[in-house]
Design a protein around this motif. Structure first.
Motif, PDB file in Angstrom:
ATOM      1  N   GLN A 198       0.799  -1.216   0.000  1.00 52.55           N
ATOM      2  CA  GLN A 198       0.000   0.000   0.000  1.00 52.55           C
ATOM      3  C   GLN A 198       0.833   1.268   0.000  1.00 52.55           C
ATOM      4  O   GLN A 198       0.337   2.323  -0.358  1.00 52.55           O
ATOM      5  CB  GLN A 198      -0.917   0.006   1.233  1.00 52.55           C
ATOM      6  CG  GLN A 198      -1.912  -1.139   1.208  1.00 52.55           C
ATOM      7  CD  GLN A 198      -2.851  -1.073   2.388  1.00 52.55           C
ATOM      8  OE1 GLN A 198      -2.483  -1.419   3.495  1.00 52.55           O
ATOM      9  NE2 GLN A 198      -4.052  -0.607   2.145  1.00 52.55           N
ATOM     10  N   LEU A 211       2.817 -12.403  -0.441  1.00 48.71           N
ATOM     11  CA  LEU A 211       1.460 -12.683  -0.912  1.00 48.71           C
ATOM     12  C   LEU A 211       1.258 -14.179  -1.148  1.00 48.71           C
ATOM     13  O   LEU A 211       0.134 -14.630  -1.330  1.00 48.71           O
ATOM     14  CB  LEU A 211       1.172 -11.907  -2.203  1.00 48.71           C
ATOM     15  CG  LEU A 211       0.953 -10.401  -2.056  1.00 48.71           C
ATOM     16  CD1 LEU A 211       0.968  -9.720  -3.418  1.00 48.71           C
ATOM     17  CD2 LEU A 211      -0.352 -10.095  -1.334  1.00 48.71           C
ATOM     18  N   ARG A 250      -6.528  -9.402  -5.471  1.00 48.47           N
ATOM     19  CA  ARG A 250      -5.661  -8.718  -4.507  1.00 48.47           C
ATOM     20  C   ARG A 250      -4.220  -8.668  -5.020  1.00 48.47           C
ATOM     21  O   ARG A 250      -3.577  -7.613  -5.038  1.00 48.47           O
ATOM     22  CB  ARG A 250      -5.692  -9.466  -3.166  1.00 48.47           C
ATOM     23  CG  ARG A 250      -4.804  -8.892  -2.097  1.00 48.47           C
ATOM     24  CD  ARG A 250      -4.610  -9.862  -0.937  1.00 48.47           C
ATOM     25  NE  ARG A 250      -3.798 -11.012  -1.368  1.00 48.47           N
ATOM     26  CZ  ARG A 250      -3.474 -12.040  -0.583  1.00 48.47           C
ATOM     27  NH1 ARG A 250      -3.925 -12.087   0.653  1.00 48.47           N
ATOM     28  NH2 ARG A 250      -2.734 -13.022  -1.044  1.00 48.47           N
ATOM     29  N   ASP A 251      -3.730  -9.818  -5.455  1.00 53.04           N
ATOM     30  CA  ASP A 251      -2.336  -9.868  -5.894  1.00 53.04           C
ATOM     31  C   ASP A 251      -2.120  -9.048  -7.156  1.00 53.04           C
ATOM     32  O   ASP A 251      -1.093  -8.381  -7.309  1.00 53.04           O
ATOM     33  CB  ASP A 251      -1.916 -11.326  -6.107  1.00 53.04           C
ATOM     34  CG  ASP A 251      -1.939 -12.119  -4.810  1.00 53.04           C
ATOM     35  OD1 ASP A 251      -2.198 -11.518  -3.741  1.00 53.04           O
ATOM     36  OD2 ASP A 251      -1.717 -13.336  -4.851  1.00 53.04           O
ATOM     37  N   ALA A 271      -2.043  -5.377  -6.136  1.00 52.32           N
ATOM     38  CA  ALA A 271      -0.846  -5.015  -5.371  1.00 52.32           C
ATOM     39  C   ALA A 271       0.404  -5.044  -6.233  1.00 52.32           C
ATOM     40  O   ALA A 271       1.271  -4.183  -6.106  1.00 52.32           O
ATOM     41  CB  ALA A 271      -0.679  -5.966  -4.182  1.00 52.32           C
ATOM     42  N   GLN A 272       0.499  -6.032  -7.095  1.00 51.98           N
ATOM     43  CA  GLN A 272       1.761  -6.233  -7.810  1.00 51.98           C
ATOM     44  C   GLN A 272       1.806  -5.552  -9.157  1.00 51.98           C
ATOM     45  O   GLN A 272       2.868  -5.318  -9.704  1.00 51.98           O
ATOM     46  CB  GLN A 272       2.012  -7.734  -8.001  1.00 51.98           C
ATOM     47  CG  GLN A 272       2.142  -8.460  -6.681  1.00 51.98           C
ATOM     48  CD  GLN A 272       2.460  -9.922  -6.885  1.00 51.98           C
ATOM     49  OE1 GLN A 272       1.578 -10.711  -7.198  1.00 51.98           O
ATOM     50  NE2 GLN A 272       3.716 -10.276  -6.726  1.00 51.98           N
ATOM     51  N   LEU A 327      -1.647  -1.215  -9.124  1.00 50.96           N
ATOM     52  CA  LEU A 327      -1.331  -0.026  -8.327  1.00 50.96           C
ATOM     53  C   LEU A 327       0.064   0.522  -8.653  1.00 50.96           C
ATOM     54  O   LEU A 327       0.213   1.732  -8.875  1.00 50.96           O
ATOM     55  CB  LEU A 327      -1.486  -0.334  -6.836  1.00 50.96           C
ATOM     56  CG  LEU A 327      -1.378   0.874  -5.902  1.00 50.96           C
ATOM     57  CD1 LEU A 327      -2.375   1.964  -6.261  1.00 50.96           C
ATOM     58  CD2 LEU A 327      -1.590   0.452  -4.450  1.00 50.96           C
ATOM     59  N   GLY A 331      -6.363   1.629  -4.707  1.00 53.56           N
ATOM     60  CA  GLY A 331      -5.795   1.590  -3.359  1.00 53.56           C
ATOM     61  C   GLY A 331      -6.844   1.205  -2.325  1.00 53.56           C
ATOM     62  O   GLY A 331      -6.571   0.422  -1.410  1.00 53.56           O
ATOM     63  N   LEU A 343      -7.640  -2.456  -2.690  1.00 52.67           N
ATOM     64  CA  LEU A 343      -6.547  -3.261  -2.149  1.00 52.67           C
ATOM     65  C   LEU A 343      -6.602  -3.285  -0.630  1.00 52.67           C
ATOM     66  O   LEU A 343      -6.399  -4.334   0.005  1.00 52.67           O
ATOM     67  CB  LEU A 343      -5.207  -2.701  -2.641  1.00 52.67           C
ATOM     68  CG  LEU A 343      -3.964  -3.434  -2.151  1.00 52.67           C
ATOM     69  CD1 LEU A 343      -4.002  -4.907  -2.567  1.00 52.67           C
ATOM     70  CD2 LEU A 343      -2.708  -2.767  -2.702  1.00 52.67           C
ATOM     71  N   GLN A 344      -6.883  -2.143  -0.041  1.00 53.76           N
ATOM     72  CA  GLN A 344      -6.988  -2.098   1.414  1.00 53.76           C
ATOM     73  C   GLN A 344      -8.055  -3.074   1.908  1.00 53.76           C
ATOM     74  O   GLN A 344      -7.843  -3.817   2.868  1.00 53.76           O
ATOM     75  CB  GLN A 344      -7.323  -0.679   1.865  1.00 53.76           C
ATOM     76  CG  GLN A 344      -7.346  -0.546   3.379  1.00 53.76           C
ATOM     77  CD  GLN A 344      -7.528   0.897   3.828  1.00 53.76           C
ATOM     78  OE1 GLN A 344      -7.885   1.758   3.034  1.00 53.76           O
ATOM     79  NE2 GLN A 344      -7.274   1.156   5.083  1.00 53.76           N
ATOM     80  N   LEU A 388      -6.838  -6.676   1.562  1.00 49.49           N
ATOM     81  CA  LEU A 388      -5.775  -7.059   2.502  1.00 49.49           C
ATOM     82  C   LEU A 388      -6.324  -7.254   3.919  1.00 49.49           C
ATOM     83  O   LEU A 388      -5.628  -7.767   4.790  1.00 49.49           O
ATOM     84  CB  LEU A 388      -4.674  -5.994   2.519  1.00 49.49           C
ATOM     85  CG  LEU A 388      -3.751  -5.962   1.295  1.00 49.49           C
ATOM     86  CD1 LEU A 388      -2.886  -4.700   1.312  1.00 49.49           C
ATOM     87  CD2 LEU A 388      -2.858  -7.193   1.216  1.00 49.49           C
ATOM     88  N   PRO A 448      -7.892  -9.068   6.688  1.00 47.06           N
ATOM     89  CA  PRO A 448      -8.177 -10.492   6.902  1.00 47.06           C
ATOM     90  C   PRO A 448      -9.661 -10.761   7.192  1.00 47.06           C
ATOM     91  O   PRO A 448     -10.172 -11.824   6.862  1.00 47.06           O
ATOM     92  CB  PRO A 448      -7.316 -10.850   8.122  1.00 47.06           C
ATOM     93  CG  PRO A 448      -6.305  -9.765   8.242  1.00 47.06           C
ATOM     94  CD  PRO A 448      -6.919  -8.538   7.644  1.00 47.06           C
TER      95      PRO A 448
END
Lengths: 699, 699
Positions: A285, A334, B280-281, B284-285, B288, B327, B330-331, B334, B336
């Protein structure tokens, strides 16, 4: 305090380490895994796999021959007269400082044809490890029963005392560090010989040092001459070394046992799952997007001309390297398999403790304490990074101003009560860096400061008190212009004046950076204090108790996480699977010629275009080896069983990027420059027979 | 095929929807949660909470009054003569196309003082939903027993046939879409009235439309006049509308029930955990960091001058918005807790199926199928995004070239066998976009193309065959220069010539973009085919079986994931907790004046500086409401119980960014411009009494 000399120190420290090395439970180290302290090598594992056990002579030689470079790199002493071999990419800061619009030493390289032509790097220092002393009991006694801020203060006071005593009588040539292994489970005092007069001897052009640039970075195969030579001086003359490592131009063969001896900067293999998740989220992030954005800024700035282009290109190289490192770490974090295996190990240890009431009483619940610290970390770390680590104020100018403001406040205090970086032991390094005259480009400084101020506002929002305190009613761009155009912080003489003038001079200064640093200093110190007591101290204290629990449980020996201190890795020259195919462990000059398209970053410099037809196309250039290394190992010598230098570690492959959290011999490789290629380049490309003769004296 | 007119269509489609709306098990919709199709509103929930049940008149009014804008926005018809109210940020493309170095309509705004001054947006189209017809049974029959590529082909053929028949006889004024709800569980044919002559009537200056810029984006409180007026024409004259929505300048009060009626673009609330992890991955990867890097490039480019600066600023706005959206997603991913709650729901459904052999036989193991598709998705999606989605070739120039190359190949084929976007139903839209004359700045095109080609090489590595095919031996920068400087793709007349010339003209063209598009087309089509058959078709087919399982299990009604089609959200004007404090639901002009620092993005345009002292400081400007909305809802009317327009949705708060995956009424808010502020601005800032009279005719 006693600082016993080698080899006694190994026996002493080794006794303490032997206890602690047994105490971190977890899967046994894989063959070839580990960054091992020299006083606690995995002799049995090495003997079993390679029939080789390092004797005291071997260890002594490595210790004497290994160099640590300021800025986080490694190197080796390779001649009796002080030559130090390291990577080109480890001295880009020095090359930039020695460059100007007229002489671009980063791009064009440099060869000193005589000692007199060797150029002093303004603020680079090199150290050599002299001794290790265990001080775990002293740290235990000093911090017993303390929590949070008190715990931190006690540790800081002990650090100041131990390092001051360690340097007593030889302050100019000694550096001492308190090193915490196992996240605080073991404390050692590392004493170094300090060389603060370091000169540039040889650097190739960046186009061959970093051939393939960012596209090839962390890949294998590779074709880079990422090498450079420095020389350490003492008393104005080349240092005379009692012992050094010798280059072996024949290199090593596939399957041969090799070592690296260097200073891996940091690993997180002993983090708990809660810490790993915090880190994962922070990288995804914050860190990776921040670096990616900066990459975009620098890519665009590098399209410009002149000095701005030169500075932008230099910055870009570092940013792109960080992006690959952070991206690789994020990929590992990840991966559900990584977290699952860490969680399993954690659950097992937790169950072990829960079943033993007496142990539970002593250990408490370190997992809960660490989890609590994670909440504080998540709340504070972005702000701490921006303000106290200075990410909101990119560039040296603010950093100089803060150093001046803080030094004026800290220096009058008793050593043990100062901020760590202003302790007597740290001041010489800090002063050297502060007062070195290095070039700045105002347009470039303004550009990167504007970007980082904009980032401050993006992350915290425009209504945040920090943002309002820093920007006032100005836009980031206008504020950056105001600061950079109004400052004298780029002038070393002005910094010298303020350093000497102390608090009185600082109080009178209306330099906008000084005013800014002064105006936020109380709040920044409070923020740091909170971060250290609510996050760092809690994590470290809990980690000590985790180590205690693991010790009670027993288990196979384990190396400590990397701490920027000297470590030995071992493995073999070996092929590696990359993107679905197995890549042989060597590249050669024939391959270099084939890959040179003429377009940057695959363009050869003129020297190489001219020389390549004359050189042996079969000369090996780079190689891969199954060594467990990480950032900080750059510049480490690659050694054979005889302790001869057969290569120069400069990178890892893509499979090495998860190495922050675990080592997988199947995919993780160190990449090195072949020793023969270095010699051949000096001889036939750069026409430096004097250096070749110094490196390879007639027997 | 029958396309019954309202209200019959609701009865018909509603019957099918009623079945399907019952079938997605999961936690019951929270109060105020949901983006509800107009033919399946949660009447009981609305009645229970607000004592209000929308009658047929209310629904009919919303449907007639709601507009969908090409490019993914919403709007409302607000006068009998075709005025359409939407957001300023929804028409930035049009404003850019109507701008030049001499007239910057994005920055300076625009007011047509007469109908004759209204300016046609080159390629903007507006549609209005006319009817919904259920075609689930037809889709079921067409795809029965088919897998992968066959499944996809059958669906494509049905889509082509249904949409062609739907438009028959009124092709110029009709758009028809096959809409798959519940990821394929329900299929409906949406028929729209198409307005392709859309003209710009009023746009404020960007400085007030996007006051606070990126720093304030997705925040509340806010002070933006993010509004604009368009007008739809038919036959060269303003369209005469049978029904429209009326502005109510008094607005709504705190706690009042309000609605939004718009076109949310997409949500992922029904994704499996395997899909959420892949997403998600990917965010993030890849997504973003890519956006962050582009932000950096554009930030730097915007420091330049002239046309490049203008284009860079426009691009920057979109990029920064995407960064906040991605963003925020993604938050959420991430967190859980999100994954845990999704996993629990999944485990329950899985256990339900496993306990019933007959159901197991029919449903199979859709979770395993989706997991398998994730492996393919992870392998292919980055490449697919770069090549087939064109992210490696940023800008319109390549996109035009590919459209020309593919259209020449596709148009001669039977409708049902073409790529979707070249079907008869899609061609008019595609042609409008391709042939519109819009300005380009070559320097800016070169800049962004070089960046995206560099990104291609960064992601795939320099040895990838795609990279070699696209770049040859050139650097990204040199290749971009070669393409942009050599092309005529910026010339609408040349595109027209090639469109008319078809395959023969294309084969002869040596335009470098045409040559590039031609040279990669076979491989790009193969890549798309693989991605659709191994990923998309598998996911959709499995999602249908998941829906079947959920239906068997029963459970509370659930709305389908957003699909860019008309939905109603309901909630109330309400405060929101932001960064630890509760923010009241209204802002006013007094607050705007206080926040205006004079420094962009907090600088007021001249019109507002002049007018503000004359205006009522208590006039409300923005408001927040607990409506479940998402990207695509921009421009939606905010309505009261009478169906009057009391606001204009333009954003969500930070708490809304997790809305892609779940709705949390405690933190999720829509942000709207107050209706009274729009009227007051037209009257007292922009001196447009004619528009005010048209919006608020004397009763």
């Amino acid at each position: 305090m006693q600082t016993p000399r080698f080899p006694t120190r190994l026996a002493r420290a080794g006794a303490a380490a032997a206890v602690w090395l047994g105490l971190l439970a977890g899967p046994p180290a894989q063959a070839a895994e580990g960054m091992w302290p020299l006083d606690a090598l995995p002799r049995a594992q090495m003997q079993q796999r390679y029939g080789f056990e390092p004797g005291p002579g071997f260890v002594d030689k490595l210790m004497q021959g290994s160099a640590r470079l300021g800025g986080g790199c490694s190197g080796s002493f390779v001649s009796a007269e002080g030559l130090v071999l390291t990577n080109h990419h480890c001295i880009t800061r020095c090359l930039g400082q020695l460059s100007s619009a007229a002489a671009n030493r980063l791009q064009d390289g440099f060869v000193a044809r005589s000692r007199a032509q060797e150029l002093r790097c303004p603020d680079l220092e090199i150290t050599r490890l002299e001794s290790i002393t265990d001080v775990t009991a002293q740290l235990r006694a000093a911090t017993a029963g303390k929590q949070g801020a008190d715990f931190q203060a006690a540790e800081d006071a002990l650090r100041a005392r131990l390092t001051r005593e360690c340097r007593a009588g030889a302050e100019d040539t000694t550096r001492c560090d308190l090193v915490l292994l196992y996240r605080g489970g073991l404390a050692q005092l590392y004493k170094y010989r300090l060389f603060s007069d370091v000169r540039l001897v040889w650097a190739p052009e960046e186009a061959i040092a970093a051939f393939g640039g960012d596209p090839d970075n962390f890949n294998f195969p590779r074709w880079c001459l990422d090498a450079a030579l420095l020389r350490v001086y003492e008393g104005g003359a080349p240092a005379v070394l009692r012992q050094h490592l010798r280059l072996q131009p024949a290199g090593a063969q596939a399957g041969e046992l090799v070592f690296s001896s260097g200073h891996p900067g940091g690993t997180d293999r002993q983090m708990t799952t809660a810490q790993l998740q915090t880190l994962r989220d922070e990288l995804a992030q914050n860190r990776l997007p921040q670096l990616a954005e900066l990459r975009g800024v620098m890519l665009q700035a590098a399209r410009g001309e002149g000095e701005q282009r030169r500075f932008a290109l230099a910055a870009l190289q570092g940013v792109e390297n960080s992006i690959k490192v952070v991206g690789g770490q994020l990929q590992a974090l990840l991966d559900p398999a990584l977290l699952a295996s860490k969680r399993q190990a954690e659950d097992e240890l937790r169950a072990f403790v829960a079943a033993r009431p007496e142990l539970t009483r002593r250990v408490g619940d370190p997992w809960a304490d660490i989890a609590r610290a994670q909440a504080a970390r998540r709340e504070l770390q972005a702000l701490h990074g921006l303000i106290e680590d200075g990410r909101a104020f990119s560039g040296d100018l603010f950093s100089h101003a803060r150093t001046l403001v803080r030094a004026a406040a800290e220096r009058p205090r008793p050593d043990a009560e100062r901020l760590r970086e202003y302790s007597d032991a740290s001041l010489p390094r800090l002063q050297r860096r502060l007062l070195a005259a290095v070039p700045h480009d105002p347009a470039f400084e303004e550009l990167r400061l504007a970007w980082s101020l904009n980032r401050l506002r993006s992350v915290l929002g425009p209504d945040d008190p920090w943002v309002q305190r820093v920007l006032g009613r100005l836009s980031p761009q206008d504020r950056a212009r105001q600061l950079v155009q109004g400052t004298r912080m780029a002038d070393a003489a002005e910094r010298q004046r303020l350093w000497q003038g102390g608090a009185a001079a600082l109080a009178q200064s209306d330099d906008p950076f000084i005013v800014l640093a002064r105006s936020i200093d109380d709040a920044a110190r409070a923020l740091r204090q909170r971060f250290e007591s609510e996050v760092l101290a809690v994590e470290r204290q809990a980690a000590q108790r985790l180590a205690l629990a693991a010790f009670e449980r027993g288990g196979p020996a384990l190396y400590p996480d990397a701490t920027g201190t000297l470590r030995l890795s071992y493995g073999e020259v070996s092929a590696v699977p990359e993107r679905g195919r197995v890549v042989p462990p060597f590249t050669d000059l024939r391959g270099l010629a084939a890959r040179a398209t003429g377009a940057s970053p695959f363009a050869l410099p003129g020297t190489w275009q001219a020389a390549l037809p004359r050189l042996d196309p079969a000369q090996r250039l780079n190689l891969s080896a199954s060594l467990d290394i990480i950032g900080g190992n750059s510049g480490s010598p690659l050694l054979n069983r005889q302790g001869e230098v057969v290569g120069l570690v400069f990178d890892g492959n893509l499979g090495s990027l998860g190495g922050a959290f675990s080592y997988d011999e199947r995919v993780n490789r160190a990449i090195a420059v072949h020793s023969g290629a270095i010699v051949e380049a000096l001889r036939s490309v750069y026409a430096a027979p004097g250096l070749v003769a110094e490196l390879l004296p007639a027997p």
